[in-house]
Structure formats: C-alpha cells, structure tokens
Design a protein around this motif. Structure first.
Motif, short mmCIF file in Angstrom:
data_model
loop_
_atom_site.label_atom_id
_atom_site.label_comp_id
_atom_site.label_asym_id
_atom_site.label_seq_id
_atom_site.Cartn_x
_atom_site.Cartn_y
_atom_site.Cartn_z
N CYS A 98 0.83 -1.21 0.00
CA CYS A 98 0.00 0.00 0.00
C CYS A 98 0.86 1.25 0.00
O CYS A 98 0.54 2.25 -0.68
CB CYS A 98 -0.96 -0.01 1.18
SG CYS A 98 -2.27 -1.25 1.01
N ALA A 101 2.04 1.87 -3.51
CA ALA A 101 0.97 2.43 -4.35
C ALA A 101 0.77 3.92 -4.07
O ALA A 101 0.49 4.70 -4.97
CB ALA A 101 -0.33 1.67 -4.13
N PRO A 105 2.74 6.19 -7.46
CA PRO A 105 1.57 5.81 -8.24
C PRO A 105 1.86 5.74 -9.73
O PRO A 105 2.30 6.72 -10.32
CB PRO A 105 0.56 6.91 -7.92
CG PRO A 105 1.37 8.07 -7.45
CD PRO A 105 2.62 7.51 -6.86
N THR A 109 3.21 0.10 -10.93
CA THR A 109 3.17 -0.09 -9.48
C THR A 109 1.83 -0.68 -9.06
O THR A 109 1.78 -1.61 -8.25
CB THR A 109 3.40 1.24 -8.74
OG1 THR A 109 4.67 1.77 -9.11
CG2 THR A 109 3.36 1.06 -7.23
N TYR A 110 0.74 -0.15 -9.61
CA TYR A 110 -0.58 -0.68 -9.26
C TYR A 110 -0.70 -2.15 -9.62
O TYR A 110 -1.25 -2.94 -8.85
CB TYR A 110 -1.68 0.12 -9.96
CG TYR A 110 -1.79 1.56 -9.50
CD1 TYR A 110 -1.57 1.93 -8.19
CD2 TYR A 110 -2.13 2.55 -10.40
CE1 TYR A 110 -1.66 3.24 -7.78
CE2 TYR A 110 -2.23 3.87 -10.00
CZ TYR A 110 -2.00 4.22 -8.69
OH TYR A 110 -2.10 5.52 -8.29
N ARG A 114 -1.38 -5.02 -6.89
CA ARG A 114 -2.52 -5.94 -7.01
C ARG A 114 -2.07 -7.39 -6.90
O ARG A 114 -2.73 -8.21 -6.26
CB ARG A 114 -3.29 -5.69 -8.31
CG ARG A 114 -4.32 -4.59 -8.18
CD ARG A 114 -5.34 -4.60 -9.30
NE ARG A 114 -4.75 -4.47 -10.61
CZ ARG A 114 -4.41 -3.33 -11.19
NH1 ARG A 114 -4.56 -2.20 -10.55
NH2 ARG A 114 -3.89 -3.31 -12.40
N ALA A 152 -10.30 -2.53 -7.88
CA ALA A 152 -9.02 -1.87 -8.20
C ALA A 152 -8.57 -2.19 -9.62
O ALA A 152 -7.76 -1.44 -10.18
CB ALA A 152 -7.94 -2.29 -7.20
N PRO A 156 -7.62 2.26 -9.51
CA PRO A 156 -6.60 1.97 -8.50
C PRO A 156 -6.83 2.63 -7.14
O PRO A 156 -6.19 2.26 -6.16
CB PRO A 156 -5.31 2.47 -9.15
CG PRO A 156 -5.72 3.41 -10.21
CD PRO A 156 -7.07 2.96 -10.67
N LEU A 159 -7.25 0.46 -4.09
CA LEU A 159 -6.12 -0.14 -3.37
C LEU A 159 -5.88 0.55 -2.04
O LEU A 159 -5.66 -0.12 -1.03
CB LEU A 159 -4.85 -0.09 -4.23
CG LEU A 159 -4.87 -0.91 -5.52
CD1 LEU A 159 -3.63 -0.62 -6.35
CD2 LEU A 159 -4.98 -2.40 -5.20
#
Length: 186
Positions: A98, A101, A105, A109-110, A114, A152, A156, A159
C-alpha cells in the motif's frame, strides 16, 4: 458493543456507516449513539460538508472493557493472540504494498501491488476463519478485501483510498480490530 466498536474501527463516521459495519438497524444505532454521547463516550462534529461521530477517550476505554469482557467470555485469548502473530508477516507485506501504491503511483506499481495483495487473500481467508470460529463479528474482512481488489482492476483508488472500503482500509480495520480485541498496541 458493536456500535461503539464500529466507531473505533471507522474512526469518524455517520450513523448509517456505523450501522452498516455490523448490519445494525440505523435507527437503533442512532439511539445507542445518543445514549453514548450522554455518557461522554462519543461526540458528534462537523467539518465543512462532513459530519459524523467520533470516539472520546472514555469511549475508547469503555470499548476496550467491552472487548476484554467479550474475549474472556469465549475463553479464546491465546488463540486470538496466535492469529495476531500469524497476521503480522502479512501485515508487513500489505503495508509495504500500500505504501508503494501511495508513494509511486503508476500503472506498473498498481499492477505489482494488485499481485502482492492477491497473494495475501488466501491467508486472509484462513485468518478470518480462525477468528470467526471464536468471534463471529470478525466475519467479512476477506469478502470486503476481495471486492476492493476486484474494483481496483478498474480504479486503483480501491487499493489505498481512505474514503472507500479499499484494500488498505479493510486491512487497517482488521489490524485495529485484532489489537483492540487483544488489548495491545501497534
């Protein structure tokens, strides 16, 4: 107890959100909150267009007493402590994911976050099963986490957003629920 505990988990929320947390009746929840306000356990406030309830220090202590009584009543303190110990390595993974993220961002990365959060979901399901075998109020964390993870894929924010029932918010609430129930600090 559930109304006060919902407020502890949410931090600041309106009556409907608090009632929804444990599937309580909103009207009855409002009555309980009014009673708790008279005792000095909760306070109502507004900030711009936001209004809601928050826990006072006396309310926090009252909830801790309620939780200790509940836990002692089921005689599962050692079992929940073991679940908390098993939770901690996953907590490190989720916290790092987290943070990534939030701090970096980007679509890449997302995607990575995930994957990391998806890898944690079987452990969350097992932890929840161990918890709900002793205290049914722990039910729902796994489902909420998976829903946020699914959402997400398209957005995103699911998240880590604090205004949504995001993966981060669900995980934070579970952590708070565990430490509050056990009477320990982070």
């Amino acid at each position: 107890m559930l109304t006060l505990h919902a407020l502890r988990l949410k931090g600041f929320a309106d009556t409907v959100v608090l009632a929804d947390r444990f599937d309580l009746d909103a009207e009855a929840t409002q009555e309980v909150l009014d009673d708790y306000a008279a005792k000095g356990w909760v306070t109502s406030s507004s900030f711009g267009d936001l209004s809601g309830w928050s826990l006072t220090e006396a309310g926090r202590r009252a909830n801790e007493d309620q939780l200790a009584h509940e836990l002692d009543g089921v005689g599962s303190r050692d079992e929940l402590a073991h679940v908390h110990d098993a939770f901690l390595p996953y907590n490190a993974t989720v916290t790092a994911a987290c943070s990534a993220a939030q701090l970096s961002p980007s679509p890449a990365t997302y995607d990575q976050v995930r994957v990391q959060l998806t890898d944690v979901t079987p452990a969350l399901m097992a932890l929840e099963a161990d918890l709900t075998a002793r205290l049914t109020r722990f039910a729902g964390y796994h489902r909420r986490f998976r829903v946020a993870l699914f959402r997400a894929d398209d957005d995103p924010r699911w998240l880590t957003a604090t205004e949504l029932d995001s993966c981060h918010r669900v995980w934070f609430e579970l952590h708070e629920d565990l430490i509050a129930t056990l009477g320990i600090t982070r």
